[in-house]
Design an enzyme around this catalytic site. Structure first.
Site, mmCIF file in Angstrom:
data_model
loop_
_atom_site.group_PDB
_atom_site.id
_atom_site.type_symbol
_atom_site.label_atom_id
_atom_site.label_comp_id
_atom_site.label_asym_id
_atom_site.label_seq_id
_atom_site.Cartn_x
_atom_site.Cartn_y
_atom_site.Cartn_z
ATOM 1 N N CYS A 1 85.965 11.730 46.131
ATOM 2 C CA CYS A 1 87.035 10.892 46.681
ATOM 3 C C CYS A 1 87.293 11.226 48.146
ATOM 4 C CB CYS A 1 88.332 11.119 45.914
ATOM 5 S SG CYS A 1 88.185 10.875 44.158
ATOM 6 N N ARG B 1 80.650 9.592 51.426
ATOM 7 C CA ARG B 1 80.959 10.567 50.381
ATOM 8 C C ARG B 1 80.646 10.004 48.992
ATOM 9 N NH1 ARG B 1 85.231 14.277 52.438
ATOM 10 N NH2 ARG B 1 86.049 14.477 50.346
ATOM 11 N N TRP C 1 86.107 8.325 43.460
ATOM 12 C CA TRP C 1 84.939 8.640 42.630
ATOM 13 C C TRP C 1 85.525 9.039 41.284
ATOM 14 C CZ3 TRP C 1 79.746 8.455 42.468
ATOM 15 C CH2 TRP C 1 79.079 9.288 41.561
ATOM 16 N N ASN D 1 93.016 13.346 45.865
ATOM 17 C CA ASN D 1 91.662 13.856 45.587
ATOM 18 C C ASN D 1 91.778 15.036 44.655
ATOM 19 O OD1 ASN D 1 90.640 12.148 47.448
ATOM 20 N ND2 ASN D 1 89.930 13.715 48.869
ATOM 21 N N GLY D 2 90.780 15.246 43.807
ATOM 22 C CA GLY D 2 90.775 16.441 42.959
ATOM 23 C C GLY D 2 91.252 16.117 41.558
ATOM 24 N N GLU E 1 61.984 23.928 38.395
ATOM 25 C CA GLU E 1 62.879 23.185 39.279
ATOM 26 C C GLU E 1 62.595 23.535 40.749
ATOM 27 O OE1 GLU E 1 64.695 20.756 39.357
ATOM 28 O OE2 GLU E 1 66.118 21.034 40.983
ATOM 29 N N LYS F 1 61.478 20.748 43.504
ATOM 30 C CA LYS F 1 62.239 20.497 44.743
ATOM 31 C C LYS F 1 61.319 20.556 45.943
ATOM 32 C CE LYS F 1 64.844 19.267 43.529
ATOM 33 N NZ LYS F 1 65.652 18.724 42.475
ATOM 34 N N GLU G 1 58.764 17.537 46.029
ATOM 35 C CA GLU G 1 59.277 16.177 46.276
ATOM 36 C C GLU G 1 59.746 15.978 47.707
ATOM 37 O OE1 GLU G 1 63.500 16.568 43.893
ATOM 38 O OE2 GLU G 1 62.799 14.541 44.259
ATOM 39 N N HIS H 1 46.337 32.768 31.987
ATOM 40 C CA HIS H 1 45.620 31.801 31.136
ATOM 41 C C HIS H 1 45.076 30.622 31.945
ATOM 42 C CE1 HIS H 1 46.810 34.005 27.597
ATOM 43 N NE2 HIS H 1 48.067 34.010 28.030
ATOM 44 N N LYS I 1 66.675 7.478 43.971
ATOM 45 C CA LYS I 1 67.716 8.330 43.416
ATOM 46 C C LYS I 1 67.950 8.024 41.941
ATOM 47 C CE LYS I 1 70.903 11.453 43.567
ATOM 48 N NZ LYS I 1 70.385 12.832 43.526
#
Ligand code: M6R
Length: 600
Positions: free
Chosen positions: A2, A27, A70, A96-97, A476, A480, A483, A499, A595
């Site tokens: 937010c 944001r 948001w 916000n929050g 991961e 990252k 990509e 192996h 995305k």
């Protein structure tokens, strides 16, 4: 996440506040709204884009507050958009929050007030209304109400007959902008950067009265003077909050994102977790198997969760790449809980898998970042990870928030099934609470990671190794890097090297090894020796091993128990970012990737 804006001055309030909302668009948001004040309040708000919000010019308006929302409490609807007002339409509030204790107030106020939204914010407007009815002035009313609230929040309030805006900060940022003939308010300086670079950052507990020509700030009983600072950014830089890329900004937002994921959900003392889930003890005990369905980074968060669930909730777990998922006929749907892990809540492969599970009669939970998303709507239950919007295509803060939220789910299920003692649960919750501080320590060491990334950027390939909880993190880390840098990178379980993959290891293939709590570090050390003896440089990401004789470079991980691999992952994110930056890649929008992957 937010955004709040505010303006007090003689200019065209409508145009100025609308423009500052546009400035905060980066944001991410799902609804927006504005309140303008002349003799009455004019509130315009709706879900969707700011461009679709029509706010007429109010010639005599003296101030305005605005908000991009948001969703966290309640779907992204017109009614839930901010500003919120009281029953008499005298007060406008943006926020916000998260207000942790809003439900308590809502219950108390329900008989004497009419609520028009599902938000936590609206209770603030009604609580202020009661204060004003008792003859309390707006500034003091806000102070009294804020003292009753728990959680992390920033609010801005104006009211009919009042001169200016009252702003209050508690663990969520607010900044005031000082121009020659007006004063601005924003969640960050982006909101008003084209008008002024002279700013005052509010601190926790501050209550500010903002007028066109003055600002007075109090904290508790004290009147306080806060320093005016000059921001060096121009409007372009400020768009990403001063960062070059959204990805780096989002990496740095992780301490806050993790705090949000935990906020109001844990009781360390009793070792209990409240996820707003209505799963009876009887049902939890009846679960035979959990199937996790997810893609990409979310799949790796699922692998991490599987270790946690098997260890602490005593449940057999299978983790499925969503596009490969089938609900097998020999599984009992009544005893199978299917968890879809998805940042966007829209990934087509995961949605298809969720529908297969649902069609077979299994109970489903969506663990997602996106309120109102398809999977949040279609799953039987939803648990939000509360990361705030992630704009960079590379998932960063949402991985941390997913693992943290899935850890909470593990504790919840473990307690419901009596397989996790309260003392063990308390230990896990304490470790979770220490994660934001530990991530901050890693972020503070960014310059070392950047130098290392620059040193190795032109390597032939990069390998990541880790065991147990370190294995999904190694996968991961490799995802990252590949990509966003377009380099060859692969993650392996340490034991697998011999192996096959060991054939790829040379002096020009750095190996990033994860050796923390929960990663069988002593065993991984054997693998480190295997690659070292083939000449590969080793970067140790570790809390466990004396670095001197072993690693070429060491990234130190603060000790936070089973959450250490998640903290170690922040080093891998920064490493990937700086390798890609060194190569001048399109970091926020890597080639060929999107995305939200809404095609199968
Ligand atoms: O929105 P989801 O979490 O369902 O997305 C799944 C993957 O597409 C996603 O995690 C992808 O792997 C990341 N963008 C990689 O950084």
């Amino acid at each position: 996440m937010c955004g709040i804006t505010g303006y007090v001055g003689d200019g065209d309030c409508s145009a100025i506040v609308t423009k500052s909302l546009k400035n905060l668009e980066y944001r991410g948001y799902d609804s927006a709204g504005i309140a303008l004040l002349d003799d009455v309040l004019h509130i315009h708000k709706q879900s969707g884009q700011i461009d679709d919000l029509t706010v007429p010019s109010i010639p005599n308006a003296s101030c305005g507050i605005g908000h991009t929302r948001w969703s966290t409490h309640g779907a992204p609807t017109d009614a839930n958009a901010h500003p919120h007002s009281d029953c008499t339409e005298q007060v406008a509030v943006v926020h916000n929050g998260i207000i942790d204790n809003y439900e308590t107030f809502k219950q108390e106020l329900r008989d004497s007030h009419t609520f028009t939204s599902e938000t936590d914010t609206e209770v603030i407007a009604h609580l202020i209304e009661d204060e004003l009815k008792n003859g309390v002035q707006l500034r003091d009313a806000v102070e009294n109400v804020v003292s009753m609230l728990s959680g992390s929040f920033a609010i801005a309030v104006t009211a009919v007959g009042f001169d200016g805006i009252i702003a209050a900060r508690q663990d969520s940022p607010l900044v005031i902008g000082h121009a020659a003939d007006a004063t601005f308010l924003g969640s960050d300086v982006t909101a008003f950067i084209e008008h002024t670079q002279t700013v005052t950052f509010l601190e926790d507990g501050d209550i500010a009265h903002i007028k066109a020509d003055s600002v007075t700030i109090a904290n508790g009983d004290e009147h306080v003077e806060r320093e005016k600072q000059t921001v060096e950014w121009n409007a372009d830089a400020a768009e990403k909050g001063g960062y070059d890329h959204y990805m780096r900004k989002e990496i740095h937002e992780q301490p806050h994102a993790v705090r949000q994921a935990l906020s109001g959900r844990i009781n360390e003392l009793s070792g209990t977790v409240d996820l707003d889930l209505d799963l009876s003890e009887e049902y939890c005990k009846s679960i035979d198997e959990i199937q996790i369905i997810a893609c990409g980074t979310s799949y790796y968060a699922g692998l991490y969760a599987a270790e946690l669930l098997e260890q602490h909730a005593d449940i057999r777990v299978s983790v499925h790449i969503a596009s490969e998922y089938e609900f097998r006929a020999n599984r009992d749907p009544w005893r199978t809980l299917v968890i879809a892990v998805t940042q966007s809540g829209e990934t087509a492969d995961t949605l298809r898998a969720l529908r297969k599970a649902d069609g077979a009669g299994a109970r489903t939970i969506a663990v997602t970042n996106t309120v109102g998303s398809t999977m949040a709507r279609e799953a039987n239950d939803t648990v939000y990870i509360r990361s705030g919007p992630e704009i960079g295509v590379a998932a960063t803060k949402t991985f941390a928030s997913q693992v943290i939220t899935l850890t909470l789910l593990t504790v919840y299920l473990g307690r419901q099934r009596n397989s996790l003692a309260s003392s063990q649960a308390s230990t896990i919750l304490k470790e979770l609470s220490a994660v934001p501080g530990a991530i901050q320590q890693v972020l503070d060491a960014e310059s070392t990671v950047r130098e290392t990334a620059e040193e190795f950027a032109n390597s032939d390939a990069f390998f990541f190794i880790g065991r147990r909880y370190g294995h999904p993190v190694s996968l991961e880390g490799a995802l990252k890097l590949k990509e966003i840098s377009y380099d060859h990178a692969e993650g392996f379980a340490g034991g697998e090297l011999k192996h096959g993959p060991l054939a790829l290891v040379t002096e020009n293939t750095p190996v990033l090894a994860i050796l923390t709590e929960g990663t069988n570090a002593e065993d991984t050390l054997h693998n480190v020796k295997e690659v070292e003896s083939r000449g590969a440089p080793v970067i140790g990401v570790t809390s466990e091993i004396d670095p001197n004789p072993v690693f070429d470079i060491t990234f130190r991980v603060p000790e936070v128990g089973l959450m250490e691999p998640v903290v170690a992952n922040v080093y891998l994110q920064l490493f990937a970012y700086h390798v890609a930056d060194q190569k001048d890649r399109s970091i926020d929008k890597p080639r060929n990737l999107a995305k939200s992957v809404t095609v199968e």
